[in-house]
Design a protein around this motif. Structure first.
Motif, PDB file in Angstrom:
ATOM      1  N   ASN A  29     -12.812 -17.434 -42.674  1.00  0.00           N
ATOM      2  CA  ASN A  29     -12.709 -17.948 -41.182  1.00  0.00           C
ATOM      3  C   ASN A  29     -11.817 -17.068 -40.293  1.00  0.00           C
ATOM      4  N   TYR A  30     -12.411 -16.203 -39.509  1.00  0.00           N
ATOM      5  CA  TYR A  30     -11.793 -15.287 -38.763  1.00  0.00           C
ATOM      6  C   TYR A  30     -11.052 -15.972 -37.435  1.00  0.00           C
ATOM      7  N   GLY A  31      -9.865 -16.621 -37.714  1.00  0.00           N
ATOM      8  CA  GLY A  31      -9.088 -17.334 -36.433  1.00  0.00           C
ATOM      9  C   GLY A  31      -9.904 -18.535 -36.253  1.00  0.00           C
ATOM     10  N   PRO A  32      -8.743 -19.336 -35.395  1.00  0.00           N
ATOM     11  CA  PRO A  32      -9.268 -20.818 -35.205  1.00  0.00           C
ATOM     12  C   PRO A  32     -10.745 -20.872 -34.607  1.00  0.00           C
ATOM     13  N   SER A  33     -10.965 -20.152 -33.640  1.00  0.00           N
ATOM     14  CA  SER A  33     -12.179 -20.543 -32.757  1.00  0.00           C
ATOM     15  C   SER A  33     -13.281 -20.223 -33.769  1.00  0.00           C
ATOM     16  N   VAL A  34     -13.158 -19.165 -34.702  1.00  0.00           N
ATOM     17  CA  VAL A  34     -14.250 -18.883 -35.392  1.00  0.00           C
ATOM     18  C   VAL A  34     -14.740 -20.013 -36.528  1.00  0.00           C
ATOM     19  N   PHE A  52     -10.057 -13.188 -30.536  1.00  0.00           N
ATOM     20  CA  PHE A  52     -11.390 -12.933 -30.203  1.00  0.00           C
ATOM     21  C   PHE A  52     -12.075 -12.118 -31.268  1.00  0.00           C
ATOM     22  N   TYR A  53     -13.299 -12.307 -31.815  1.00  0.00           N
ATOM     23  CA  TYR A  53     -13.892 -11.383 -32.813  1.00  0.00           C
ATOM     24  C   TYR A  53     -14.590 -10.346 -31.902  1.00  0.00           C
ATOM     25  N   ASN A  54     -14.780 -10.742 -30.700  1.00  0.00           N
ATOM     26  CA  ASN A  54     -15.191  -9.750 -29.892  1.00  0.00           C
ATOM     27  C   ASN A  54     -14.189  -9.212 -28.870  1.00  0.00           C
ATOM     28  N   PRO A  55     -13.490  -8.019 -29.045  1.00  0.00           N
ATOM     29  CA  PRO A  55     -12.271  -7.616 -28.232  1.00  0.00           C
ATOM     30  C   PRO A  55     -12.834  -7.487 -26.862  1.00  0.00           C
ATOM     31  N   ALA A  56     -13.844  -7.389 -26.615  1.00  0.00           N
ATOM     32  CA  ALA A  56     -14.226  -7.312 -25.017  1.00  0.00           C
ATOM     33  C   ALA A  56     -13.788  -8.561 -24.198  1.00  0.00           C
ATOM     34  N   LEU A  57     -14.039  -9.696 -25.072  1.00  0.00           N
ATOM     35  CA  LEU A  57     -13.769 -10.981 -24.257  1.00  0.00           C
ATOM     36  C   LEU A  57     -12.188 -11.232 -23.972  1.00  0.00           C
ATOM     37  N   LEU A  58     -11.431 -10.307 -24.398  1.00  0.00           N
ATOM     38  CA  LEU A  58      -9.921 -10.419 -24.150  1.00  0.00           C
ATOM     39  C   LEU A  58      -9.629 -10.066 -22.434  1.00  0.00           C
ATOM     40  N   SER A  59     -10.407  -9.316 -22.073  1.00  0.00           N
ATOM     41  CA  SER A  59     -10.134  -9.044 -20.459  1.00  0.00           C
ATOM     42  C   SER A  59     -10.230 -10.199 -19.546  1.00  0.00           C
ATOM     43  N   LEU A  60     -11.309 -11.258 -20.242  1.00  0.00           N
ATOM     44  CA  LEU A  60     -11.579 -12.535 -19.567  1.00  0.00           C
ATOM     45  C   LEU A  60     -10.448 -13.581 -19.778  1.00  0.00           C
ATOM     46  N   SER A  61      -9.433 -13.666 -20.453  1.00  0.00           N
ATOM     47  CA  SER A  61      -8.350 -14.410 -20.710  1.00  0.00           C
ATOM     48  C   SER A  61      -7.486 -14.527 -19.537  1.00  0.00           C
ATOM     49  N   ASN A  62      -7.433 -13.315 -18.710  1.00  0.00           N
ATOM     50  CA  ASN A  62      -6.715 -13.432 -17.312  1.00  0.00           C
ATOM     51  C   ASN A  62      -7.168 -14.229 -16.390  1.00  0.00           C
ATOM     52  N   LYS A  63      -8.184 -15.022 -16.555  1.00  0.00           N
ATOM     53  CA  LYS A  63      -8.597 -15.999 -15.603  1.00  0.00           C
ATOM     54  C   LYS A  63      -7.686 -17.137 -15.583  1.00  0.00           C
ATOM     55  N   ASN A  64      -7.155 -17.375 -16.729  1.00  0.00           N
ATOM     56  CA  ASN A  64      -6.077 -18.587 -16.528  1.00  0.00           C
ATOM     57  C   ASN A  64      -4.749 -18.321 -16.400  1.00  0.00           C
ATOM     58  N   HIS A 248     -24.104 -15.747 -20.993  1.00  0.00           N
ATOM     59  CA  HIS A 248     -23.099 -14.906 -21.458  1.00  0.00           C
ATOM     60  C   HIS A 248     -23.760 -14.104 -22.638  1.00  0.00           C
ATOM     61  N   LEU A 249     -23.499 -13.081 -22.659  1.00  0.00           N
ATOM     62  CA  LEU A 249     -24.101 -11.887 -23.804  1.00  0.00           C
ATOM     63  C   LEU A 249     -22.887 -11.381 -24.376  1.00  0.00           C
ATOM     64  N   GLY A 250     -23.146 -10.979 -25.803  1.00  0.00           N
ATOM     65  CA  GLY A 250     -21.831 -10.192 -26.567  1.00  0.00           C
ATOM     66  C   GLY A 250     -22.527  -9.331 -27.527  1.00  0.00           C
ATOM     67  N   LEU A 251     -21.844  -8.255 -27.739  1.00  0.00           N
ATOM     68  CA  LEU A 251     -22.343  -7.367 -28.988  1.00  0.00           C
ATOM     69  C   LEU A 251     -21.238  -6.630 -29.610  1.00  0.00           C
ATOM     70  N   VAL A 252     -20.973  -6.567 -30.851  1.00  0.00           N
ATOM     71  CA  VAL A 252     -20.050  -6.212 -31.709  1.00  0.00           C
ATOM     72  C   VAL A 252     -20.420  -5.293 -32.669  1.00  0.00           C
ATOM     73  N   VAL A 253     -20.050  -3.808 -32.663  1.00  0.00           N
ATOM     74  CA  VAL A 253     -20.311  -3.168 -34.123  1.00  0.00           C
ATOM     75  C   VAL A 253     -19.003  -2.799 -34.613  1.00  0.00           C
ATOM     76  N   SER A 254     -19.121  -3.108 -36.036  1.00  0.00           N
ATOM     77  CA  SER A 254     -17.986  -3.044 -36.920  1.00  0.00           C
ATOM     78  C   SER A 254     -18.312  -1.641 -37.758  1.00  0.00           C
TER      79      SER A 254
END
Length: 482
Positions: A29-34, A52-64, A248-254
Motif C-alpha cells: 500500500n503506497y501511502g495512506p491515500s492509496v 501522491f502516486y502521480n507526482p503531477a498532482l503535487l502542484s495542486l496541493s498549493n490550492k490549500n 480529472h485525468l491522470g497518467l503515470v509511467v514507471s
C-alpha cells in the motif's frame, strides 16, 4: 555412475521448489491515500495531506495554501495463508503472521508564490511478505519394491519452507504546472529489496529384512536450499494530470528498476542413499552434493508499468477509477552460482550442471490491475472513503526453467478498503480498514507424500491444488500541517 543418470537424478531432485516472492504488484500500500482510494492518487485528490502516486498532482496541493505538511502512517496487519493438501491429502501448509508496520514518514514543501513548485519526500516501509510452514508424514506403508523389501516399510517425510521479503523505499518528488489545466511531475525512488528463502525436504524409508538387505537398511533423499540477497536500486516515475472542471485525468509511467548494488549467497546440500531407480536391477544410487557460495552478484527487477486514472466530482462526493498495466519480465537470474564443484565425487564435468541446478531466477507474465473508489463528505470535517481493487498474480509455472524460482503466490487477490479522514485546522487524522482475499485452484505442489516411491525419489507425484489467502489490516495516519 553414467552421466545421464547423474543429470537425471539432479534434475528431478532440484526441479521442485516453493516460489520465494509474493507475486503481486499492488499488495504493497503506497501511502495512506492509496490504501483507501487508489484512483484518487492518479487522477485527482481533494486534500493536500497525501503522498501522491502521480507526482503531477503535487502542484495542486498549493490550492490549500499549505507550505509544509508531514505524514506518518502505521499499519496493523494480520495475514493467513493455507495451501490445501500442500504436501498430500490432509497435509495442509499453513502460515499466519501478525505485524505492526511503521509504513511511512513523509513531508512536502511548497516553494514560490506565483508559480509554486512542490517537493515531496518520504521514507516508506512495505509490510512485505512472510511465509513459514512445515508438514510431515510418519507411517508404515509400502514404499520400496517388494522384490528386495517385501511388505510395508517405515517411512518418515519432512518438509519445511521459510520465505521473507522486505522492502524500504526513499522517495523524492516534484510537481509543477505546465498550463492552468495541465500539470506534470517526476519522482525518484531509492529502493532496498531483501529476500530470505530456505527449503528443507527429507524422505526416508527403512528397508525390510530379506536375503541380503542388511546392506540396504535405509533408503533416503534429503535436500536443503538457502538463498539470501539484498539489492539497492533506483526507479523513476513521470506523471501528467489534466483538470476539466468536474473531470480529472491522470497518467503515470514507471521505469524499470535500475540496479545500483546487490549481493547474495546460496547454500545447498543434497544426499541420496541406496535408491534403486531401475526396477529388477541391482543398481543402487548414492550421491552427495554440497556447496556454499557467498559474494554472488544479486539483481532483482521491476518492469515498466503504465497507470491511468479518472475522477469525477459531485457536490459532496468523488468517484475514482484507476488501472495499471505491468509488462512481462523475461527469465533472468537473481543469483547466478559460480560453476564450482557441487556433486561428489567430482568427475570433472559435474560443475557444468551447477548453474542449472542452483540458480535463483525469476520470470513474470504481464498483468493488469483495476481499482474503483469513492469518497463522500459527511460533514466539512469528515470524509468517508471506500475502494475495491484487484491484485493479480504474475506467477506462472509455465515460465519456469531449471533452478529455483523467486516467487511464492499464485493466487489473485481482491482488496476492499473502508476508511475516513478527520480534518482539523492543523492536522488530518486518517484511519482505514483493509480486507484481502486471494484464491486459486491451480497451486502447484512442490512435494507430495501420498505415494512416495523410488522412481520419484520418494518425493511423490505433485499435482495442482487449492490455495487461499486472507488478510486484514488497520491503518492509522497522522498528517500535520504547518
Amino acid at each position: 555412475m553414467p552421466r545421464f543418470l547423474l543429470l537425471f537424478s539432479g534434475a528431478l531432485l532440484w526441479s521442485y521448489c516453493l516460489l520465494a516472492q509474493d507475486a503481486h504488484y499492488w499488495s504493497s500500500n503506497y501511502g495512506p491515500s492509496v490504501l483507501l482510494t487508489p484512483g484518487s492518487v492518479i487522477a485527482s485528490s481533494r486534500d493536500s495531506g497525501v503522498l501522491f502516486y502521480n507526482p503531477a498532482l503535487l502542484s495542486l496541493s498549493n490550492k490549500n495554501r499549505i507550505a509544509i505538511s508531514s505524514i506518518t502512517a502505521n499499519i496493523y496487519q494480520l495475514e493467513a495463508i493455507k495451501v490445501t493438501n500442500g504436501t498430500g491429502a490432509g497435509r495442509h501448509l499453513r502460515s499466519t503472521s501478525m505485524r505492526i508496520v511503521p509504513q511511512m514518514l513523509s513531508g512536502s514543501i511548497s516553494l514560490g508564490k506565483k508559480a509554486p513548485v512542490v517537493i515531496a519526500y518520504a521514507l516508506i516501509n512495505s509490510p512485505g511478505f512472510r511465509f513459514l510452514s512445515s508438514q510431515r508424514r510418519d507411517e508404515r506403508f509400502n514404499v520400496l519394491d517388494d522384490d528386495y523389501s517385501p511388505g510395508p516399510e517405515y517411512f518418515v517425510g519432512d518438509y519445511v519452507v521459510e520465505n521473507r521479503v522486505s522492502e524500504t523505499t526513499a522517495l523524492l518528488s516534484t510537481g509543477f504546472k505546465l498550463t492552468p489545466k495541465l500539470s506534470a511531475g517526476i519522482s525518484v525512488e531509492g529502493q532496498i529489496h531483501q529476500q530470505h528463502y530456505s527449503q528443507t525436504s527429507n524422505a526416508r524409508a527403512l528397508a525390510n529384512s530379506n536375503i541380503d538387505s542388511s546392506q540396504l537398511p535405509l533408503v533416503s533423499t534429503n535436500t536443503y536450499y538457502l538463498a539470501n540477497y539484498v539489492q539497492a536500486g533506483l526507479r523513476f516515475k513521470a506523471g501528467l494530470a489534466y483538470d476539466m472542471g468536474r473531470h480529472h485525468l491522470g497518467l503515470v509511467v514507471s521505469s524499470p528498476l535500475v540496479r545500483l548494488w546487490g549481493r547474495g549467497s546460496i547454500v545447498a546440500d543434497e544426499e541420496i542413499n541406496n535408491l534403486r531407480l531401475v526396477p529388477d536391477a541391482d543398481i543402487f544410487l548414492s550421491l552427495l552434493a554440497n556447496t556454499r557460495q557467498e559474494g554472488l552478484r544479486a539483481r532483482w527487477r521491476m518492469p515498466v508499468s503504465i497507470a491511468a486514472g479518472y475522477a469525477l466530482d459531485f457536490r459532496r462526493a468523488q468517484l475514482y477509477l484507476a488501472t495499471e498495466y505491468f509488462f512481462r519480465v523475461k527469465d533472468y537470474d537473481i543469483l547466478t552460482p559460480r560453476k564450482e564443484a557441487f556433486i561428489r565425487p567430482d568427475t570433472g564435468i559435474n560443475n557444468t550442471e551447477t548453474y542449472s541446478l542452483l540458480r535463483l531466477h525469476d520470470a513474470r507474465k504481464a498483468v493488469m490491475n483495476v481499482a474503483l473508489g469513492a469518497s463522500y463528505q459527511l460533514k466539512p470535517s469528515i470524509t468517508a472513503y471506500a475502494s475495491v481493487r484487484t491484485d493479480m498474480s504474475y506467477a506462472d509455472r509455465a515460465l519456469n526453467a531449471d533452478g529455483t524460482t523467486s516467487y511464492n503466490a499464485y493466487w489473485n487477490n481482491v482488496h476492499l478498503a473502508l476508511g475516513a479522514n478527520f480534518k482539523r485546522q492543523k492536522f488530518n487524522f486518517r484511519t482505514g480498514f483493509l480486507l484481502s482475499y486471494g484464491l486459486t485452484h491451480k497451486y502447484p505442489q512442490d512435494i507430495n507424500f501420498d505415494m512416495p516411491a523410488e522412481e520419484n525419489f520418494l518425493q511423490g507425484n505433485p499435482v495442482n491444488t487449492k490455495a487461499r489467502r486472507l488478510g486484514a489490516g488497520f491503518m492509522l495516519s497522522y498528517i500535520h500541517n504547518l
